[in-house]
Write a protein that holds these residues in place. Structure first.
Motif, PDB file in Angstrom:
ATOM      1  N   PHE A  19       0.832  -1.201   0.000  1.00  0.00           N
ATOM      2  CA  PHE A  19       0.000   0.000   0.000  1.00  0.00           C
ATOM      3  C   PHE A  19       0.866   1.250   0.000  1.00  0.00           C
ATOM      4  O   PHE A  19       2.014   1.236   0.467  1.00  0.00           O
ATOM      5  CB  PHE A  19      -0.918   0.024   1.231  1.00  0.00           C
ATOM      6  CG  PHE A  19      -2.047  -0.968   1.175  1.00  0.00           C
ATOM      7  CD1 PHE A  19      -3.310  -0.561   0.775  1.00  0.00           C
ATOM      8  CD2 PHE A  19      -1.842  -2.301   1.513  1.00  0.00           C
ATOM      9  CE1 PHE A  19      -4.361  -1.464   0.733  1.00  0.00           C
ATOM     10  CE2 PHE A  19      -2.872  -3.210   1.462  1.00  0.00           C
ATOM     11  CZ  PHE A  19      -4.144  -2.793   1.061  1.00  0.00           C
ATOM     12  N   ARG A  20       0.306   2.335  -0.522  1.00  0.00           N
ATOM     13  CA  ARG A  20       0.911   3.653  -0.348  1.00  0.00           C
ATOM     14  C   ARG A  20       0.125   4.350   0.747  1.00  0.00           C
ATOM     15  O   ARG A  20      -1.065   4.606   0.630  1.00  0.00           O
ATOM     16  CB  ARG A  20       0.852   4.465  -1.646  1.00  0.00           C
ATOM     17  CG  ARG A  20       1.474   5.864  -1.485  1.00  0.00           C
ATOM     18  CD  ARG A  20       1.434   6.672  -2.773  1.00  0.00           C
ATOM     19  NE  ARG A  20       2.361   6.126  -3.762  1.00  0.00           N
ATOM     20  CZ  ARG A  20       1.997   5.600  -4.920  1.00  0.00           C
ATOM     21  NH1 ARG A  20       0.699   5.550  -5.241  1.00  0.00           N
ATOM     22  NH2 ARG A  20       2.878   5.117  -5.756  1.00  0.00           N
ATOM     23  N   TRP A  21       0.818   4.645   1.845  1.00  0.00           N
ATOM     24  CA  TRP A  21       0.145   5.207   3.014  1.00  0.00           C
ATOM     25  C   TRP A  21       1.130   6.059   3.792  1.00  0.00           C
ATOM     26  O   TRP A  21       2.295   5.692   3.966  1.00  0.00           O
ATOM     27  CB  TRP A  21      -0.389   4.077   3.899  1.00  0.00           C
ATOM     28  CG  TRP A  21      -1.170   4.539   5.098  1.00  0.00           C
ATOM     29  CD1 TRP A  21      -2.068   5.554   5.141  1.00  0.00           C
ATOM     30  CD2 TRP A  21      -1.112   3.995   6.422  1.00  0.00           C
ATOM     31  NE1 TRP A  21      -2.590   5.691   6.402  1.00  0.00           N
ATOM     32  CE2 TRP A  21      -2.027   4.738   7.212  1.00  0.00           C
ATOM     33  CE3 TRP A  21      -0.403   2.959   7.005  1.00  0.00           C
ATOM     34  CZ2 TRP A  21      -2.220   4.482   8.560  1.00  0.00           C
ATOM     35  CZ3 TRP A  21      -0.603   2.704   8.344  1.00  0.00           C
ATOM     36  CH2 TRP A  21      -1.510   3.443   9.113  1.00  0.00           C
ATOM     37  N   GLY A  22       0.674   7.204   4.251  1.00  0.00           N
ATOM     38  CA  GLY A  22       1.546   8.110   4.981  1.00  0.00           C
ATOM     39  C   GLY A  22       1.744   7.726   6.430  1.00  0.00           C
ATOM     40  O   GLY A  22       2.622   8.260   7.102  1.00  0.00           O
ATOM     41  N   GLY A  23       0.930   6.793   6.939  1.00  0.00           N
ATOM     42  CA  GLY A  23       1.070   6.343   8.315  1.00  0.00           C
ATOM     43  C   GLY A  23       0.086   6.996   9.270  1.00  0.00           C
ATOM     44  O   GLY A  23      -0.179   6.460  10.343  1.00  0.00           O
ATOM     45  N   TYR A  24      -0.457   8.156   8.907  1.00  0.00           N
ATOM     46  CA  TYR A  24      -1.361   8.877   9.810  1.00  0.00           C
ATOM     47  C   TYR A  24      -2.737   9.116   9.187  1.00  0.00           C
ATOM     48  O   TYR A  24      -3.730   9.194   9.899  1.00  0.00           O
ATOM     49  CB  TYR A  24      -0.739  10.220  10.220  1.00  0.00           C
ATOM     50  CG  TYR A  24       0.580  10.064  10.946  1.00  0.00           C
ATOM     51  CD1 TYR A  24       0.621   9.693  12.283  1.00  0.00           C
ATOM     52  CD2 TYR A  24       1.781  10.261  10.275  1.00  0.00           C
ATOM     53  CE1 TYR A  24       1.834   9.533  12.946  1.00  0.00           C
ATOM     54  CE2 TYR A  24       2.996  10.116  10.929  1.00  0.00           C
ATOM     55  CZ  TYR A  24       3.017   9.744  12.263  1.00  0.00           C
ATOM     56  OH  TYR A  24       4.211   9.580  12.896  1.00  0.00           O
ATOM     57  N   SER A  25      -2.791   9.256   7.884  1.00  0.00           N
ATOM     58  CA  SER A  25      -4.067   9.515   7.227  1.00  0.00           C
ATOM     59  C   SER A  25      -4.872   8.224   7.114  1.00  0.00           C
ATOM     60  O   SER A  25      -4.308   7.126   7.090  1.00  0.00           O
ATOM     61  CB  SER A  25      -3.839  10.104   5.830  1.00  0.00           C
ATOM     62  OG  SER A  25      -3.263   9.147   4.980  1.00  0.00           O
ATOM     63  N   PRO A  26      -6.209   8.322   7.009  1.00  0.00           N
ATOM     64  CA  PRO A  26      -7.042   7.116   6.885  1.00  0.00           C
ATOM     65  C   PRO A  26      -7.006   6.530   5.469  1.00  0.00           C
ATOM     66  O   PRO A  26      -7.531   5.442   5.248  1.00  0.00           O
ATOM     67  CB  PRO A  26      -8.439   7.623   7.238  1.00  0.00           C
ATOM     68  CG  PRO A  26      -8.417   9.073   6.857  1.00  0.00           C
ATOM     69  CD  PRO A  26      -7.028   9.546   7.127  1.00  0.00           C
ATOM     70  N   ASN A  27      -6.408   7.234   4.523  1.00  0.00           N
ATOM     71  CA  ASN A  27      -6.408   6.794   3.124  1.00  0.00           C
ATOM     72  C   ASN A  27      -5.239   5.854   2.843  1.00  0.00           C
ATOM     73  O   ASN A  27      -4.077   6.217   3.033  1.00  0.00           O
ATOM     74  CB  ASN A  27      -6.323   8.002   2.184  1.00  0.00           C
ATOM     75  CG  ASN A  27      -7.496   8.943   2.372  1.00  0.00           C
ATOM     76  OD1 ASN A  27      -8.630   8.515   2.563  1.00  0.00           O
ATOM     77  ND2 ASN A  27      -7.220  10.247   2.346  1.00  0.00           N
TER      78      ASN A  27
END
Length: 296
Positions: free
Chosen positions: A39-47
């Motif tokens: 996944f591509r995820w920033g670690g804090y956002s729900p997306n």
């Protein structure tokens, strides 16, 4: 029949808590690392955006990642060779030679293992200080007023400064383990070797090393894998990956990508590679060092 059932229930009751904890705190997080690497995820956002193997494709084009690989492999090879070689040498000397104050030497060698990595890093950072450090002050006796050496600031030597700290920290622990194995070797074997005229060196390679091989093999595998974690701790405490990323290792680079640059999925992809590398390296070391155990 009743005894067998009661025994089975007792065994299950003893083993179940450990299995449950291992599943919750090891199996589930490991699975989650593999899942999040897709996944591509920033670690804090729900997306969370599913990208498949794109993180791995980017990873294997990342020059900074390959630099961290080179540093990690360098530390694994150099620190392992020096630590286990010195640990074997000191263990053999303290086990076979009659030296006054042997117990004191054992304590002195083991002290670094009691200290935390942060304390050891602080000690060596003070020693390596370019202006007031002990090392440069000693060298100034021979170098005069020459420019001080930047042990933690020169990209060419900083990684070797970390090597010295890691070796110093680990020698005592493995020395004590090898001494425990050597103490179990029958003295009659050495007496026979002395009567045959075998030198100390010949006795070490023909008697001591073969008879502690199982222990040596176990500690070698353990040390190589734990070295990956220890190198991260020393790098974070001593250099923070600098200067200019020259001391980045596997886990420090993963940490910076996952928690500093807010590219959590990419950091987990690095974690998957590190996990696979550790597993493969462990299997390789076990295969290469496999041999029939010798019995006295």
């Amino acid at each position: 029949m009743q005894k067998n059932k009661a025994r089975s229930r007792f065994i299950v009751a003893c083993v179940a808590p450990a299995c449950i904890l291992a599943f919750i705190f090891m199996a589930v997080p490991t699975f989650n690392v593999f899942r999040m690497s897709l996944f591509r995820w920033g670690g804090y956002s729900p997306n969370q955006q599913f990208v498949g193997l794109n993180n791995f494709i980017t990873l294997f084009k990342d020059e900074d990642f390959f630099r961290s690989c080179r540093n990690s492999i360098l530390l694994i090879v150099v620190v392992t060779i020096f630590t286990l070689s010195f640990a074997l040498l000191f263990a053999y000397i303290l086990s076979r030679e009659k030296i006054r104050g042997q117990n004191l030497f054992r304590i002195v060698f083991y002290i670094p293992n009691i200290l935390s990595v942060v304390v050891i890093s602080a000690i060596f950072s003070a020693i390596y200080d370019s202006n007031r450090g002990l090392l440069n002050n000693l060298l100034s006796i021979f170098r005069g007023d020459a420019e001080p050496i930047y042990w933690l600031g020169d990209q060419k030597i900083v990684i070797y400064s970390i090597v010295i700290a890691m070796v110093w920290q680990a020698i005592g622990y493995y020395m004590v383990m090898y001494m425990a194995s050597m103490s179990a070797i029958s003295e009659s074997l050495y007496e026979s070797a002395n009567l045959e005229g075998a030198s100390r060196t010949r006795q070490f390679f023909s008697i001591t090393l073969p008879l502690i091989w199982t222990n040596l093999r176990t500690t070698l595998t353990f040390f190589i894998i734990s070295n990956i974690n220890m190198s991260f701790l020393f790098v974070r405490a001593m250099t923070g990956g600098g200067p200019d990323g020259s001391t980045e290792v596997f886990l420090s680079y993963m940490y910076s990508q996952a928690y500093t640059n807010s590219t959590y999925g990419y950091g987990m992809a690095i974690g998957v590679v590190v996990f696979s590398f550790s597993f493969a390296l462990s299997a390789l070391v076990n295969f290469v060092t496999k041999r029939e155990p010798l019995e006295m």
